[in-house]
Design a protein around this motif. Structure first.
Motif, short mmCIF file in Angstrom:
data_model
loop_
_atom_site.label_atom_id
_atom_site.label_comp_id
_atom_site.label_asym_id
_atom_site.label_seq_id
_atom_site.Cartn_x
_atom_site.Cartn_y
_atom_site.Cartn_z
N LEU A 229 0.88 -1.04 0.05
CA LEU A 229 -0.10 0.00 0.00
C LEU A 229 0.87 1.12 0.00
O LEU A 229 1.70 1.44 0.93
N TRP A 230 0.81 1.95 -1.02
CA TRP A 230 1.70 3.18 -1.36
C TRP A 230 0.74 4.40 -0.46
O TRP A 230 -0.21 4.72 -1.37
N THR A 231 1.40 4.96 0.47
CA THR A 231 0.36 6.22 1.08
C THR A 231 1.37 7.56 1.20
O THR A 231 2.54 7.47 0.48
N ASP A 232 0.79 8.41 1.80
CA ASP A 232 1.68 9.53 1.86
C ASP A 232 2.38 9.61 3.48
O ASP A 232 2.68 10.54 3.79
N VAL A 233 2.39 8.40 4.26
CA VAL A 233 3.03 8.42 5.40
C VAL A 233 3.95 7.06 5.44
O VAL A 233 3.73 6.16 4.58
N ALA A 234 5.11 6.98 6.39
CA ALA A 234 5.85 6.05 6.16
C ALA A 234 5.57 4.76 7.04
O ALA A 234 6.16 4.43 8.04
N GLY A 235 4.47 4.20 6.67
CA GLY A 235 3.65 3.01 7.34
C GLY A 235 2.92 3.50 8.33
O GLY A 235 2.14 4.49 8.50
N ILE A 236 2.59 2.52 9.35
CA ILE A 236 1.59 2.83 10.54
C ILE A 236 2.67 3.48 11.51
O ILE A 236 3.43 2.80 12.16
N LEU A 237 2.47 4.49 12.03
CA LEU A 237 3.27 5.25 13.23
C LEU A 237 2.61 5.11 14.37
O LEU A 237 1.55 4.72 14.84
N THR A 238 3.28 5.42 15.37
CA THR A 238 2.84 5.52 16.90
C THR A 238 1.70 6.63 17.12
O THR A 238 0.89 6.51 17.95
N ALA A 239 1.77 7.55 16.07
CA ALA A 239 0.70 8.61 16.22
C ALA A 239 1.00 9.62 15.05
O ALA A 239 1.75 9.15 14.15
N ASP A 240 -0.13 10.26 14.56
CA ASP A 240 -0.01 11.10 13.57
C ASP A 240 1.20 12.13 13.63
O ASP A 240 1.18 12.79 14.52
N PRO A 241 2.19 12.24 12.77
CA PRO A 241 3.53 12.98 12.90
C PRO A 241 2.91 14.40 12.69
O PRO A 241 3.90 15.17 13.16
N LEU A 243 0.53 15.86 14.23
CA LEU A 243 0.12 16.10 15.68
C LEU A 243 1.38 15.90 16.86
O LEU A 243 1.47 16.65 17.97
N ALA A 244 1.93 14.73 16.50
CA ALA A 244 3.01 14.36 17.47
C ALA A 244 4.45 13.99 16.72
O ALA A 244 4.51 13.04 15.99
N PRO A 245 5.33 15.22 16.47
CA PRO A 245 6.33 15.08 15.64
C PRO A 245 7.28 14.04 16.00
O PRO A 245 7.94 13.63 14.93
N GLU A 246 7.43 13.83 17.14
CA GLU A 246 8.08 12.60 17.63
C GLU A 246 7.70 11.06 17.14
O GLU A 246 8.52 10.04 17.61
N ALA A 247 6.54 11.13 16.74
CA ALA A 247 5.97 9.62 16.54
C ALA A 247 7.07 8.91 15.53
O ALA A 247 7.64 9.53 14.49
N ILE A 314 -4.49 6.44 17.48
CA ILE A 314 -5.22 6.78 16.14
C ILE A 314 -5.98 7.88 16.27
O ILE A 314 -6.63 8.16 17.40
N SER A 315 -6.10 8.94 15.29
CA SER A 315 -6.97 9.91 15.54
C SER A 315 -7.65 10.26 14.28
O SER A 315 -7.11 10.07 13.18
N ALA A 316 -8.77 10.70 14.48
CA ALA A 316 -9.61 10.81 13.23
C ALA A 316 -10.59 12.08 13.40
O ALA A 316 -11.74 11.85 14.19
N SER A 457 -3.91 18.28 21.13
CA SER A 457 -3.35 18.27 22.84
C SER A 457 -3.64 17.09 23.01
O SER A 457 -2.82 16.45 23.82
N VAL A 458 -4.70 16.29 22.88
CA VAL A 458 -4.81 14.92 23.42
C VAL A 458 -3.97 13.97 22.92
O VAL A 458 -3.30 13.14 23.61
N VAL A 459 -3.62 13.96 21.62
CA VAL A 459 -2.72 13.05 20.97
C VAL A 459 -1.34 13.34 21.56
O VAL A 459 -0.53 12.26 21.82
N ARG A 460 -1.05 14.49 21.64
CA ARG A 460 0.48 14.62 22.06
C ARG A 460 0.56 14.14 23.65
O ARG A 460 1.70 13.76 23.84
N ALA A 461 -0.31 14.51 24.32
CA ALA A 461 -0.32 14.06 25.88
C ALA A 461 -0.17 12.70 25.83
O ALA A 461 0.63 11.98 26.64
#
Length: 469
Positions: A229-241, A243-247, A314-316, A457-461
């Motif tokens: 699956l070719w997407t715009d993200v580097a796979g499944i991350l620990t969070a949306d980067p 919202l959480a740049p350190e994901a 996951i954030s939607a 703020s919820v995702v980052r926390a």
């Protein structure tokens, strides 16, 4: 054999399509037998379904705006990707034929004054057919022998329009008969994802994001070596980067974990994507089209297990809440009952509207539903119609909307402990407004509905406390 599915981000502009062409060309040059599955441009499906609903209400101006937008967005791509004037005019003629179908459906809906999931499927499928024609031309211009194959020729489904169920044996037979001779001739089939058809050749769709499911159904039918699956993200991350740049990217997941992530609302996967692969032990690889050398995430039967308290968050966004409240003064036989919840949920399902989560309260005589904001207006109309008897006998107190809200879900690692108390402590620390919460004991997840403006703020926390704390 490899099945490559390219998501909406891969066809969002000319530069992304050029990236797609380079990836396919490289695989072909390496000698891989390849099947390409495509999906519509971003927001095109919503645009087309919205046009159908508007036409049924007599709003032909909105339908015409959608028609013009569909044509203009694709024509802009064609002007940048297809230099040969003859090829471009041939493409435009094919698109014009599709627009004739659009016009017929819109006129019929306006005449009838109502629309059905069947008509929504017929009009929604036009998006994949538009982009599929363009991709086949773009690949041929790059020296790849490519042929467009409509998904309705391959995937046989039941008649549950809007969220059809494939018939695996008939699908496998058709897919093998149609695709294997092309692959053996080193022709790359470009298959329109998301689309199927009944045995009576009526167009169906596999639900929102169903292009992933199309790819894995085809892979299972052909016993492929892998699905990418070719997407715009580097796979499944620990969070949306965003919202959480350190994901960070999760290198491996199990089929079960990935299926749960999809069910919780992650846009990177369709909820039913993993089932065909798990039965045949076919790996799934999620990769970033803009960074094709990055490893991404592999979904396999036996992954390496992380020791984190949570595996991913996951954030939607762009979700709306619908609350149905019955009058506490209504007679017992007219007040709240499980039958009402069943009736409402069945009505929405039959109309092709996905309910992301729901909760009912017997003490408050209420039902709370979460749907995509793109669907909320139509969902509200259908609920009003469904509960008209309760409205007339005054058993129904209110149907209220809250929008926009967001779904935030935490999936725990196998064997991890203290997920709920740690997650709730994180939300308390940032003073989050929790509108609804679901704790899944069997699947080890915790889901929250929060105001959309609090999602970041919820995702980052949660990420800081559960992934890094």
């Amino acid at each position: 054999m490899v099945v490559m599915k390219f998501g909406a981000a891969a066809v969002s502009d000319a530069s992304r399509i050029n990236d797609l062409v380079r990836v396919v060309r490289h695989a072909v040059d390496e000698g891989q037998a390849l099947i390409v599955v495509c999906t519509a441009m971003p927001e095109v499906t919503n645009l087309l379904i919205g046009a159908a609903r508007a036409a049924a209400r007599g709003n032909l101006a909105t339908a015409e705006q959608a028609r013009r937008a569909l044509w203009q967005r694709h024509r802009t791509l064609a002007e940048r990707l297809v230099a040969d004037e003859w090829e471009r005019e041939t493409l435009y003629q094919s698109w014009a034929d599709l627009l004739k179908s659009f016009d017929r459906i819109v006129r019929a809906l306006a005449t009838l004054g109502e629309h059905s999931p069947r008509s929504s499927d017929a009009i929604a499928a036009i998006g994949e057919r538009f982009i599929g024609l363009l991709l086949a031309v773009a690949l041929r211009r790059a020296g790849v022998a490519a042929q467009l194959i409509d998904g309705a020729e391959l995937i046989v489904t039941d008649d549950h329009f809007g969220n059809a169920r494939p018939l695996p044996e008939e699908t496998a037979k058709r897919a093998r008969a149609r695709l294997l001779p092309l692959a053996q001739s080193r022709i790359v089939p470009v298959v329109t994802g998301y689309i199927g058809a009944t045995r009576q050749h009526l167009t169906t769709t596999l639900g929102r994001g169903g292009g992933d499911y199309s790819a894995t159904l085809i892979a299972a039918a052909l016993d492929a070596d892998e699905v990418v699956l070719w997407t715009d993200v580097a796979g499944i991350l620990t969070a949306d980067p965003k919202l959480a740049p350190e994901a960070r990217t999760l290198p491996e997941l199990s089929y079960l974990e990935a299926a749960e992530i999809a069910t919780l609302g992650a846009e990177v996967l369709h909820p039913r994507t993993l089932t065909p692969l798990a039965h045949r032990n076919i790996p799934l690889h999620i990769r970033n089209l803009a960074q094709p050398d990055m490893p991404g995430t592999r979904v396999v039967a036996e992954p390496c297990i992380s020791s984190d308290t949570a595996r991913t968050i996951i954030s939607a966004p762009a979700i709306s809440l619908i609350e149905i409240a019955m009058s506490p003064l209504a007679a017992a036989e007219l007040g709240w009952a499980p039958e009402l919840a069943v009736r409402v949920l069945a009505e929405l399902t039959n109309c092709g509207i996905e309910v992301l989560t729901f909760a009912q309260s017997f003490s408050e005589r209420s039902l709370l539903l979460a749907v995509r904001t793109a669907d909320v207006e139509y969902a509200y109309e259908r609920i009003e119609t469904c509960l008209l008897p309760e409205r007339e006998n005054q058993a129904l107190r209110t149907i209220s909307l809250r929008s926009p809200v967001a779904l935030v879900a935490v999936l725990s690692a196998p064997g991890s402990a203290y997920l709920a108390p740690r997650a709730l402590a994180s939300l308390a620390r940032v003073q989050a407004t929790v509108l609804a919460m679901v704790h899944g004991n069997a699947s080890h997840h915790l889901s929250f509905i929060v105001p959309e403006e609090e999602m970041g703020s919820v995702v980052r926390a949660l990420h800081r406390d559960l992934m890094m704390g």
